[in-house]
Design a protein around this motif. Structure first.
Motif, PDB file in Angstrom:
ATOM      1  N   ASP A   1       0.835  -1.207   0.000  1.00 10.46           N
ATOM      2  CA  ASP A   1       0.000   0.000   0.000  1.00 10.46           C
ATOM      3  C   ASP A   1       0.866   1.251   0.000  1.00 10.46           C
ATOM      4  O   ASP A   1       0.585   2.210  -0.721  1.00 10.46           O
TER       5      ASP A   1
ATOM      6  N   VAL B   1       1.160   4.111  -3.173  1.00 12.13           N
ATOM      7  CA  VAL B   1       1.023   5.564  -3.001  1.00 12.13           C
ATOM      8  C   VAL B   1       2.342   6.262  -3.348  1.00 12.13           C
ATOM      9  O   VAL B   1       2.343   7.319  -3.984  1.00 12.13           O
TER      10      VAL B   1
ATOM     11  N   GLU C   1       2.957   9.337  -6.023  1.00 10.57           N
ATOM     12  CA  GLU C   1       3.552  10.610  -5.598  1.00 10.57           C
ATOM     13  C   GLU C   1       4.886  10.861  -6.298  1.00 10.57           C
ATOM     14  O   GLU C   1       5.203  12.002  -6.631  1.00 10.57           O
TER      15      GLU C   1
ATOM     16  N   ALA D   1      -0.498  11.801   1.472  1.00  8.04           N
ATOM     17  CA  ALA D   1      -1.379  11.018   0.606  1.00  8.04           C
ATOM     18  C   ALA D   1      -1.898   9.772   1.325  1.00  8.04           C
ATOM     19  O   ALA D   1      -3.076   9.406   1.171  1.00  8.04           O
ATOM     20  N   LEU D   2      -1.059   9.119   2.104  1.00 11.18           N
ATOM     21  CA  LEU D   2      -1.500   7.947   2.881  1.00 11.18           C
ATOM     22  C   LEU D   2      -2.555   8.350   3.908  1.00 11.18           C
ATOM     23  O   LEU D   2      -3.562   7.653   4.078  1.00 11.18           O
ATOM     24  N   ARG D   3      -2.320   9.457   4.587  1.00 10.53           N
ATOM     25  CA  ARG D   3      -3.296   9.931   5.580  1.00 10.53           C
ATOM     26  C   ARG D   3      -4.649  10.219   4.920  1.00 10.53           C
ATOM     27  O   ARG D   3      -5.690   9.894   5.473  1.00 10.53           O
ATOM     28  N   LYS D   4      -4.592  10.835   3.763  1.00 18.90           N
ATOM     29  CA  LYS D   4      -5.821  11.161   3.053  1.00 18.90           C
ATOM     30  C   LYS D   4      -6.519   9.905   2.538  1.00 18.90           C
ATOM     31  O   LYS D   4      -7.719   9.735   2.699  1.00 18.90           O
ATOM     32  N   LYS D   5      -5.744   9.026   1.906  1.00 18.19           N
ATOM     33  CA  LYS D   5      -6.311   7.809   1.311  1.00 18.19           C
ATOM     34  C   LYS D   5      -6.940   6.901   2.362  1.00 18.19           C
ATOM     35  O   LYS D   5      -7.993   6.327   2.127  1.00 18.19           O
ATOM     36  N   PHE D   6      -6.300   6.797   3.512  1.00 21.78           N
ATOM     37  CA  PHE D   6      -6.780   5.877   4.533  1.00 21.78           C
ATOM     38  C   PHE D   6      -7.451   6.595   5.701  1.00 21.78           C
ATOM     39  O   PHE D   6      -7.724   5.997   6.735  1.00 21.78           O
TER      40      PHE D   6
END
Length: 87
Positions: free
Chosen positions: A44, A48, A52, A80-85
């Motif tokens: 994962d 991402v 990026e 991006a990880l914070r947003k996606k998950f």
């Protein structure tokens, strides 16, 4: 008087940033060890990080990668990880 670090960075400025696969491996390795992201599967994070990386643009020289662009790209991947998950 120049410092030893300045001389080393000057020398590395003649070399390119690491290839995409190495840069992504570095980011995955670092982020997967951080408490916030250690529960994520490395695939994962890699997914991402690839997105990026492609959006980031030129990474510059090896010196730029070590001092600036690796940190900026890592921040983009974290965000991006914070947003996606939604964390």
């Amino acid at each position: 008087m120049t410092s030893r670090t300045d001389t080393m960075l000057d020398a590395m400025s003649g070399f390119p940033a690491p290839p995409k696969s190495s840069a992504i491996d570095y980011i995955v390795d670092i982020l997967h060890k951080e408490p916030e992201f250690e529960r994520f599967d490395s695939a994962d994070i890699r997914f991402v990080a690839n997105i990026e990386y492609d959006a980031f643009g030129e990474l510059g020289s090896h010196a730029a990668w070590l001092s600036i662009t690796s940190r900026l790209l890592m921040k983009n991947v974290r965000d991006a990880l914070r947003k996606k998950f939604a964390i």
